[in-house]
Design a protein around this motif. Structure first.
Motif, PDB file in Angstrom:
ATOM      1  N   SER A  88       0.856  -1.180   0.000  1.00  0.00           N
ATOM      2  CA  SER A  88       0.000   0.000   0.000  1.00  0.00           C
ATOM      3  C   SER A  88       0.893   1.232   0.000  1.00  0.00           C
ATOM      4  CB  SER A  88      -0.916   0.000   1.238  1.00  0.00           C
ATOM      5  OG  SER A  88      -1.777   1.118   1.225  1.00  0.00           O
ATOM      6  N   PRO A  89       1.627   1.450  -1.113  1.00  0.00           N
ATOM      7  CA  PRO A  89       2.658   2.497  -1.149  1.00  0.00           C
ATOM      8  C   PRO A  89       2.108   3.889  -0.901  1.00  0.00           C
ATOM      9  CG  PRO A  89       2.191   1.667  -3.361  1.00  0.00           C
ATOM     10  CD  PRO A  89       1.483   0.760  -2.406  1.00  0.00           C
ATOM     11  N   GLU A  90       0.786   4.110  -1.116  1.00  0.00           N
ATOM     12  CA  GLU A  90       0.231   5.433  -0.855  1.00  0.00           C
ATOM     13  C   GLU A  90       0.078   5.707   0.643  1.00  0.00           C
ATOM     14  OE1 GLU A  90      -3.123   2.524  -1.043  1.00  0.00           O
ATOM     15  OE2 GLU A  90      -1.308   2.944  -2.211  1.00  0.00           O
ATOM     16  N   THR A  91       0.216   4.652   1.460  1.00  0.00           N
ATOM     17  CA  THR A  91       0.096   4.814   2.914  1.00  0.00           C
ATOM     18  C   THR A  91       1.490   4.949   3.514  1.00  0.00           C
ATOM     19  OG1 THR A  91      -1.930   3.486   2.950  1.00  0.00           O
ATOM     20  CG2 THR A  91      -0.787   3.801   5.045  1.00  0.00           C
ATOM     21  N   ILE A  92       1.779   6.096   4.084  1.00  0.00           N
ATOM     22  CA  ILE A  92       3.067   6.337   4.729  1.00  0.00           C
ATOM     23  C   ILE A  92       2.801   6.794   6.154  1.00  0.00           C
ATOM     24  CG2 ILE A  92       5.189   7.693   4.718  1.00  0.00           C
ATOM     25  CD1 ILE A  92       4.959   7.920   1.712  1.00  0.00           C
ATOM     26  N   LEU A  93       3.350   6.056   7.105  1.00  0.00           N
ATOM     27  CA  LEU A  93       3.153   6.359   8.514  1.00  0.00           C
ATOM     28  C   LEU A  93       4.457   6.846   9.128  1.00  0.00           C
ATOM     29  CD1 LEU A  93       1.081   3.208   9.578  1.00  0.00           C
ATOM     30  CD2 LEU A  93       0.231   5.414   8.777  1.00  0.00           C
ATOM     31  N   GLY A  94       4.341   7.572  10.249  1.00  0.00           N
ATOM     32  CA  GLY A  94       5.521   7.941  11.008  1.00  0.00           C
ATOM     33  C   GLY A  94       5.840   6.854  12.016  1.00  0.00           C
ATOM     34  N   VAL A  95       7.093   6.353  11.998  1.00  0.00           N
ATOM     35  CA  VAL A  95       7.476   5.237  12.849  1.00  0.00           C
ATOM     36  C   VAL A  95       8.791   5.567  13.558  1.00  0.00           C
ATOM     37  CG1 VAL A  95       8.181   2.810  12.922  1.00  0.00           C
ATOM     38  CG2 VAL A  95       6.290   3.504  11.446  1.00  0.00           C
ATOM     39  N   GLY A  96       8.872   5.182  14.818  1.00  0.00           N
ATOM     40  CA  GLY A  96      10.122   5.300  15.551  1.00  0.00           C
ATOM     41  C   GLY A  96      10.314   4.080  16.439  1.00  0.00           C
ATOM     42  N   ILE A  97      11.560   3.555  16.478  1.00  0.00           N
ATOM     43  CA  ILE A  97      11.897   2.450  17.375  1.00  0.00           C
ATOM     44  C   ILE A  97      12.935   2.955  18.366  1.00  0.00           C
ATOM     45  CG2 ILE A  97      12.900   0.152  17.578  1.00  0.00           C
ATOM     46  CD1 ILE A  97      11.755  -0.578  14.933  1.00  0.00           C
ATOM     47  N   TYR A  98      12.696   2.690  19.638  1.00  0.00           N
ATOM     48  CA  TYR A  98      13.534   3.256  20.686  1.00  0.00           C
ATOM     49  C   TYR A  98      13.952   2.163  21.665  1.00  0.00           C
ATOM     50  CZ  TYR A  98      11.233   7.219  18.606  1.00  0.00           C
ATOM     51  OH  TYR A  98      10.755   8.105  17.689  1.00  0.00           O
ATOM     52  N   ARG A  99      15.083   2.377  22.308  1.00  0.00           N
ATOM     53  CA  ARG A  99      15.609   1.412  23.266  1.00  0.00           C
ATOM     54  C   ARG A  99      15.734   2.072  24.640  1.00  0.00           C
ATOM     55  NH1 ARG A  99      21.352  -1.443  22.086  1.00  0.00           N
ATOM     56  NH2 ARG A  99      22.000   0.754  22.090  1.00  0.00           N
ATOM     57  N   ILE A 100      15.317   1.316  25.678  1.00  0.00           N
ATOM     58  CA  ILE A 100      15.420   1.771  27.061  1.00  0.00           C
ATOM     59  C   ILE A 100      16.164   0.697  27.846  1.00  0.00           C
ATOM     60  CG2 ILE A 100      14.141   2.493  29.122  1.00  0.00           C
ATOM     61  CD1 ILE A 100      11.750   3.060  27.331  1.00  0.00           C
ATOM     62  N   VAL A 101      17.103   1.101  28.679  1.00  0.00           N
ATOM     63  CA  VAL A 101      17.789   0.161  29.574  1.00  0.00           C
ATOM     64  C   VAL A 101      17.545   0.647  31.005  1.00  0.00           C
ATOM     65  CG1 VAL A 101      19.944  -0.994  30.128  1.00  0.00           C
ATOM     66  CG2 VAL A 101      19.523  -0.231  27.777  1.00  0.00           C
ATOM     67  N   PRO A 102      16.415   0.257  31.610  1.00  0.00           N
ATOM     68  CA  PRO A 102      16.062   0.768  32.939  1.00  0.00           C
ATOM     69  C   PRO A 102      16.698  -0.057  34.050  1.00  0.00           C
ATOM     70  CG  PRO A 102      14.300  -0.595  32.117  1.00  0.00           C
ATOM     71  CD  PRO A 102      15.364  -0.589  31.046  1.00  0.00           C
ATOM     72  N   PRO A 103      16.707   0.467  35.271  1.00  0.00           N
ATOM     73  CA  PRO A 103      17.195  -0.327  36.401  1.00  0.00           C
ATOM     74  C   PRO A 103      16.251  -1.490  36.678  1.00  0.00           C
ATOM     75  CG  PRO A 103      16.222   1.730  37.171  1.00  0.00           C
ATOM     76  CD  PRO A 103      16.298   1.827  35.674  1.00  0.00           C
ATOM     77  N   GLU A 104      16.820  -2.576  37.180  1.00  0.00           N
ATOM     78  CA  GLU A 104      16.023  -3.762  37.479  1.00  0.00           C
ATOM     79  C   GLU A 104      15.058  -3.470  38.630  1.00  0.00           C
ATOM     80  OE1 GLU A 104      16.697  -8.507  38.543  1.00  0.00           O
ATOM     81  OE2 GLU A 104      18.363  -7.100  38.512  1.00  0.00           O
ATOM     82  N   ASP A 105      13.874  -4.112  38.559  1.00  0.00           N
ATOM     83  CA  ASP A 105      12.857  -4.007  39.605  1.00  0.00           C
ATOM     84  C   ASP A 105      12.403  -2.571  39.834  1.00  0.00           C
ATOM     85  OD1 ASP A 105      12.752  -6.725  40.080  1.00  0.00           O
ATOM     86  OD2 ASP A 105      14.363  -6.655  41.549  1.00  0.00           O
ATOM     87  N   GLY A 106      12.304  -1.813  38.762  1.00  0.00           N
ATOM     88  CA  GLY A 106      11.787  -0.454  38.867  1.00  0.00           C
ATOM     89  C   GLY A 106      10.511  -0.305  38.067  1.00  0.00           C
ATOM     90  N   LEU A 107       9.724   0.696  38.396  1.00  0.00           N
ATOM     91  CA  LEU A 107       8.529   1.031  37.633  1.00  0.00           C
ATOM     92  C   LEU A 107       8.910   2.088  36.609  1.00  0.00           C
ATOM     93  CD1 LEU A 107       5.428   0.695  37.314  1.00  0.00           C
ATOM     94  CD2 LEU A 107       5.201   2.664  38.836  1.00  0.00           C
ATOM     95  N   VAL A 108       8.689   1.796  35.338  1.00  0.00           N
ATOM     96  CA  VAL A 108       9.061   2.698  34.249  1.00  0.00           C
ATOM     97  C   VAL A 108       7.790   3.343  33.691  1.00  0.00           C
ATOM     98  CG1 VAL A 108      10.225   2.920  32.029  1.00  0.00           C
ATOM     99  CG2 VAL A 108      11.016   1.216  33.685  1.00  0.00           C
ATOM    100  N   GLU A 109       7.831   4.651  33.520  1.00  0.00           N
ATOM    101  CA  GLU A 109       6.689   5.367  32.970  1.00  0.00           C
ATOM    102  C   GLU A 109       7.125   6.136  31.732  1.00  0.00           C
ATOM    103  OE1 GLU A 109       3.261   8.685  34.133  1.00  0.00           O
ATOM    104  OE2 GLU A 109       4.669   7.944  35.656  1.00  0.00           O
ATOM    105  N   LEU A 110       6.369   5.944  30.640  1.00  0.00           N
ATOM    106  CA  LEU A 110       6.585   6.703  29.411  1.00  0.00           C
ATOM    107  C   LEU A 110       5.458   7.712  29.273  1.00  0.00           C
ATOM    108  CD1 LEU A 110       8.407   4.194  28.733  1.00  0.00           C
ATOM    109  CD2 LEU A 110       7.760   4.572  26.355  1.00  0.00           C
TER     110      LEU A 110
END
Length: 611
Positions: free
Chosen positions: A146-168
């Protein structure tokens, strides 16, 4: 049992594309693939692709798959990387590219898996800084086929501390984006724009980082009117993970709870934990309902096997029906499909027949032709003409009539139950003339309802640990258009494991046994009780006597035919004595309890021949 809130949440149909499950538009993926392009296809055996990469740095695969899938990547320098994705949509694989060149990519079903579909994107990955705002730019990503369909995409990496609550946090319109989070501890979370607070227009996702490692985030801009190369801001913050303590849940009770940012986690999901002490061979149904989020039910058996359900009940609510494979504590987690949504819910463990009947009621599956009107009609606009006040231990009889109160188009009688301190209450709605339907709204606005939870067509709700406040009760009929006499009765009860399932202590004729009721005793009919059995080999007249210096005794005796009778003060003073002449041979089950059901202490129980 049904949980509702008056808040209306808009429904937006998003173009999931890469995140579809299963893929609706799957097709053959070309042998040569492009970076920053969304692909979907059928995974039939080993699928080999090549990709020309002209940028060095950190790259990532995001994969959605219907089954476990193996990935092999041959780098331009000849190195070979291998990774196995599970059958989920939180699959990320990060790798470093030190020179431009051609990648050779192989996807294959893992051993003993069935393949099916696969959907992926290969793109550069951006590291997000912890406890900071990150300004990032989405990349235009065409959709293959579907070449007429172009979306905005981003891939990101997070390395958080173990046993923590992460909020985005992304301060953008919540309905314009699709997000997925994945990690090393089987985290697979999808952003739910309809979950959590509807007062916030921004995007918030929370997850628990239970292991060290890399967590991936994919963001897809799902608004064709915006520039796919839009710049957005992403905040990543961490805090200490404070877990909920698991609470017991008992058969037949309707428990109201809430998933909060500090709730426990299972498989990375925010969840409210409970446990049910089950018996091998027992058949149970567990239903999880919420109007705040798409319910997701997780059950872990004593041996560690996981059972899950998403929409097995009705609409976005969950249902699991189990024949328990072993005795012991079953962990039950109330969560959301996205894994990060918060809000109120109702959960119940009951019999499969009862809960399936309830689902048929609320889903409208009454058995008539779908093009015909229901048998009962709309009674009129809502109104309250009279309110009766009740307290625990009280009851009242009223008559439903056409001139009385109306709630949601149904004739009702309205009561206010006033609770001054935390207690468990049983609310019964009974009638000899109509099929009753009971609705209760707690002080926070959460509703519970029941059709035939009592005897026959009567209604019953068990609410454990009800907090102080005013509970509005609507006593009506199934269908809403019936009139006639009804009674509402409120009892305090003790919450605990069912005495019906408890092992019994054996009794013999003329051999008194001493026993004790304490806080760990099982519960019969809302009363702390100890359980006994005796067997008659021939017909005779018998007496069962219970005496105590600690409390006013009460006896229930269930005969071989299943009929149960009781006695309060048939003995001397406040002691019990139950007599049956010409008792039939067979097994008799005794529930030894107290008047009112809450007392604890020692007692003596005797079965003797009545001469």
């Amino acid at each position: 049992m049904k949980i509702q809130k008056a808040t209306s949440i808009p429904i937006v149909v998003a173009t999931m594309l890469l995140l579809l499950a299963p893929a609706l538009f799957a097709q053959d993926i070309p042998a040569e693939v492009l970076p920053r392009t969304l692909y979907e296809g059928e995974l039939n055996g080993v699928m080999t692709h090549t990709a020309q990469i002209n940028e060095v740095g950190t790259w990532a695969f995001y994969l959605g798959t219907g089954d476990s899938t193996e990935l092999a990547v041959v780098l331009p320098n000849g190195g070979r990387l291998e990774h196995q994705f599970e059958d989920s949509f939180g699959n990320f694989f990060f790798f470093e590219l030190d020179r431009p060149g051609e990648l050779t990519i192989e996807f294959a079903p893992a051993p003993e898996s069935f393949g099916g579909f696969y959907a992926f994107v290969l793109a550069p990955a951006v590291d997000l800084e912890i406890d900071a705002w990150n300004a990032v730019e989405l990349q235009p990503a065409p959709v293959d086929g579907s070449p007429e369909t172009i979306l905005g995409v981003g891939i990101y990496r997070i390395v958080p501390p173990e046993d923590g609550l992460v909020e985005l946090e992304i301060p953008e319109e919540r309905y314009e984006f699709n997000l997925r989070i994945g990690g090393p501890d089987s985290v697979s979370l999808q952003y739910d724009p309809w979950g959590g607070s509807v007062e916030s227009s921004g995007i918030n996702m929370r997850f628990a980082a239970e292991r060290d490692g890399e967590y991936g985030v994919i963001v897809i801009l799902d608004n064709e009117e915006r520039d796919p190369a839009s710049e957005i801001a992403i905040s990543v913050s961490t805090s200490e993970l404070v877990l909920d303590t698991p609470e017991p849940i008992f058969f037949g009770e309707s428990v109201v709870g809430e998933v909060t940012p500090g709730s426990a986690t299972v498989e990375g999901r925010l969840a409210r934990p409970y446990y049910y002490d089950g018996i091998e061979g027992e058949e149970i149904a567990v239903i999880l309902e919420s109007i705040d989020f798409d319910a997701y039910l997780i059950i872990r058996t004593p041996s560690g096997e996981i059972v899950t359900d998403d929409d097995g009940a009705y609409e976005r609510n969950s249902l699991a029906i189990l024949t328990l494979p072993e005795s012991g504590p079953y962990e039950i987690f109330a969560s959301s499909f996205s894994g990060s949504s918060t809000g109120a819910f109702s959960i119940q463990v009951g019999s499969p027949q009862e809960i399936e009947g309830y689902i048929a009621d609320v889903a409208g599956d009454w058995g008539w032709d779908e093009f015909e009107d229901p048998p009962d009609t709309f009674a009129g606009e809502d109104r309250v003409t009279d309110v009766t006040t009740l307290i625990p231990g009280a009851g009242a009889g009223v008559t439903l009539n056409e001139d009385g109160s109306i709630y949601r188009g149904a004739y009702v009688a309205v009561f206010d139950l006033v609770i001054d301190e935390v207690t468990s209450v049983q609310i019964d709605l009974t009638s000899n003339e109509i099929d009753t339907y009971l609705t209760v709204e707690d002080p926070s606005g959460v509703e519970l309802s029941d059709d035939d939870g009592g005897d026959g067509t009567d209604s019953r709700l068990l609410i454990p640990n009800a907090f102080p406040g005013v509970y509005r009760i609507y006593a009506g009929s199934y269908g809403g258009n019936s009139t006639g006499p009804v009674s509402v009765d409120v009892f305090e009860y003790v919450s605990g494991p069912r005495a019906l399932d408890a092992p019994a202590i054996g009794l013999a004729l003329d051999r008194p046994l001493s026993g004790e009721i304490d806080a760990s005793s099982p519960v019969y009919n809302g009363q702390l009780a100890e359980v006994y059995e005796f067997e008659l080999s021939s017909r005779m007249s018998i007496a069962v006597a219970m005496i105590s210096d600690d409390f006013d005794t009460y006896l229930y005796v269930e005969g071989p035919a299943g009929t149960t009778t009781s006695d309060d003060d048939g003995g001397e003073f406040t002691n019990s004595r139950w007599v049956l002449e010409n008792a039939n041979p067979g097994v008799y089950r005794i529930y030894a309890t107290s008047f009112g059901g809450k007392a604890q202490g020692r007692f003596e129980l005797t079965v003797e021949e009545e001469l």
